[in-house]
Design a protein around this motif. Sequence first.
Motif, PDB file in Angstrom:
ATOM      1  N   GLU A  82      -5.804   4.371   2.420  1.00 53.24           N
ATOM      2  CA  GLU A  82      -4.555   4.847   3.008  1.00 53.24           C
ATOM      3  C   GLU A  82      -3.676   5.577   1.993  1.00 53.24           C
ATOM      4  O   GLU A  82      -2.716   6.261   2.369  1.00 53.24           O
ATOM      5  N   LEU A  83      -3.984   5.445   0.723  1.00 57.59           N
ATOM      6  CA  LEU A  83      -3.176   6.076  -0.315  1.00 57.59           C
ATOM      7  C   LEU A  83      -3.590   7.538  -0.466  1.00 57.59           C
ATOM      8  O   LEU A  83      -4.771   7.858  -0.609  1.00 57.59           O
ATOM      9  N   THR A  84      -2.608   8.428  -0.449  1.00 58.21           N
ATOM     10  CA  THR A  84      -2.859   9.869  -0.490  1.00 58.21           C
ATOM     11  C   THR A  84      -2.116  10.500  -1.665  1.00 58.21           C
ATOM     12  O   THR A  84      -1.168   9.907  -2.211  1.00 58.21           O
TER      13      THR A  84
ATOM     14  N   HIS B 121       0.049  12.790  -1.436  1.00 58.71           N
ATOM     15  CA  HIS B 121       1.443  12.884  -0.993  1.00 58.71           C
ATOM     16  C   HIS B 121       2.190  11.577  -1.267  1.00 58.71           C
ATOM     17  O   HIS B 121       3.338  11.589  -1.738  1.00 58.71           O
ATOM     18  N   GLU B 122       1.547  10.448  -0.987  1.00 61.72           N
ATOM     19  CA  GLU B 122       2.191   9.157  -1.226  1.00 61.72           C
ATOM     20  C   GLU B 122       2.374   8.913  -2.721  1.00 61.72           C
ATOM     21  O   GLU B 122       3.358   8.282  -3.130  1.00 61.72           O
TER      22      GLU B 122
ATOM     23  N   LYS C 188       5.483  10.697  -3.636  1.00 58.77           N
ATOM     24  CA  LYS C 188       6.613   9.922  -3.121  1.00 58.77           C
ATOM     25  C   LYS C 188       6.868   8.696  -3.997  1.00 58.77           C
ATOM     26  O   LYS C 188       8.026   8.359  -4.302  1.00 58.77           O
ATOM     27  N   ALA C 189       5.796   8.024  -4.405  1.00 62.89           N
ATOM     28  CA  ALA C 189       5.928   6.830  -5.244  1.00 62.89           C
ATOM     29  C   ALA C 189       6.550   7.175  -6.590  1.00 62.89           C
ATOM     30  O   ALA C 189       7.409   6.440  -7.102  1.00 62.89           O
TER      31      ALA C 189
ATOM     32  N   LYS D 224       0.794  -1.232   0.000  1.00 63.81           N
ATOM     33  CA  LYS D 224       0.000   0.000   0.000  1.00 63.81           C
ATOM     34  C   LYS D 224       0.825   1.280   0.000  1.00 63.81           C
ATOM     35  O   LYS D 224       0.256   2.370  -0.099  1.00 63.81           O
ATOM     36  N   ASN D 225       2.155   1.196   0.140  1.00 61.85           N
ATOM     37  CA  ASN D 225       2.950   2.414   0.124  1.00 61.85           C
ATOM     38  C   ASN D 225       4.302   2.160  -0.533  1.00 61.85           C
ATOM     39  O   ASN D 225       4.679   1.012  -0.821  1.00 61.85           O
ATOM     40  N   SER D 226       5.032   3.235  -0.758  1.00 59.89           N
ATOM     41  CA  SER D 226       6.280   3.160  -1.515  1.00 59.89           C
ATOM     42  C   SER D 226       7.324   2.312  -0.814  1.00 59.89           C
ATOM     43  O   SER D 226       8.047   1.535  -1.464  1.00 59.89           O
ATOM     44  N   ASP D 227       7.436   2.452   0.493  1.00 59.33           N
ATOM     45  CA  ASP D 227       8.450   1.688   1.223  1.00 59.33           C
ATOM     46  C   ASP D 227       8.207   0.190   1.092  1.00 59.33           C
ATOM     47  O   ASP D 227       9.160  -0.590   0.898  1.00 59.33           O
TER      48      ASP D 227
END
Length: 354
Positions: free
Chosen positions: A82-84, A86-87, A90-91, A52-55
């Motif tokens: 949860e994805l925004t 901003h994310e 970042k991605a 769900k996120n870049s990390d």
Amino acid sequence: MTSTSIIVKVPGPADFHVHLRQGDLCELVTPHVLQGGFSLAYVMPNLAPPIKNSDQALAYKSTLEQIEPGVQYLMTLYLSLELTPHEIRKAKQAGITGVKSYPRGVTTNSETGIESYTAYYPVFEEMQNQDMVLNLHGEVPSDPSTNTCVMNAERHFLKHLETLHRDFPRLRIVLEHATTKEAVETVKRLGSTVACTITAHHLALTVDDWAGQSFHFCKPVAKYPEDREALRAVIREGHPRFFLGSDSAPHTVNKKATATPNQACAAGVYTAPILLPLVAHLLESFGALDRLAAFTSGNGRAFYKVQTTNLRAVTLRREPFRIAESLSLKDEQVAPFWAGKELNWSIGSDDDLT
């Protein structure tokens, strides 16, 4: 190699829809991408838990590269609340390519999938600004009250594709693993920012092939002969916005072969270890072998804006190749599509390039 051997070269085969799983199963199946002839894999995020996120995506990519460094992995995020925006920014900076949308409950590990697209409009807007790709699993959940089931779930989904394209005309959108004539016609009509993946198994199967055959059962299910012909026809046509996304989805043999009154068999067809010879075999069977390079490399690379020149070619020889009955590592065992069957094509050696 004999002087009568038929050789076909495919520069940089790229599979734009691959499932590589986790743990021991991941160790087993990840090398099969290269074994099947492919040097680029667009990796799906529906793990347990989802990416769900870049990390998380970068950590998963690192794991895949350690298992098989010979493949370029393009990573995706799982569309969730949860994805925004901003994310998304970042991605993009991290080199992540796209975001995958799963309607809730329609396929493997989609229990946390979406129920409405409007809540994600700020995310889509930022994806459009960042030139990221939105990948859509093109089905709606079954609903007896609207006569919706696996056979028409894709057709009912197409209105959502049209709405998203209307509201975000610069957003690159891929309708994944199309199975119907209506889907093909819709994508063709919508224009340059909308593309479509087609799997190898949907070029082979119809409803009769999976009804009662668990190893051919996948989501979306194969449809009618006229739908299969529409998929084949758009490849013969050479349409530039249709390309291979195998949806190669490994499940262990016990999960495919068994079902209970309360649990269906796992949905997924596993084609990665045989993919390029399989696609050549199929395209030759319906008069589209001359489209092989475009379908398995050029079209998808162009739409995704990844390297399209100076690619290392994989050679195929027209000689029989028998598919293994099963493949295993440690306690994990998978059965490839058409296990035990003979294909007309096999992957050649570097000597074939001379």
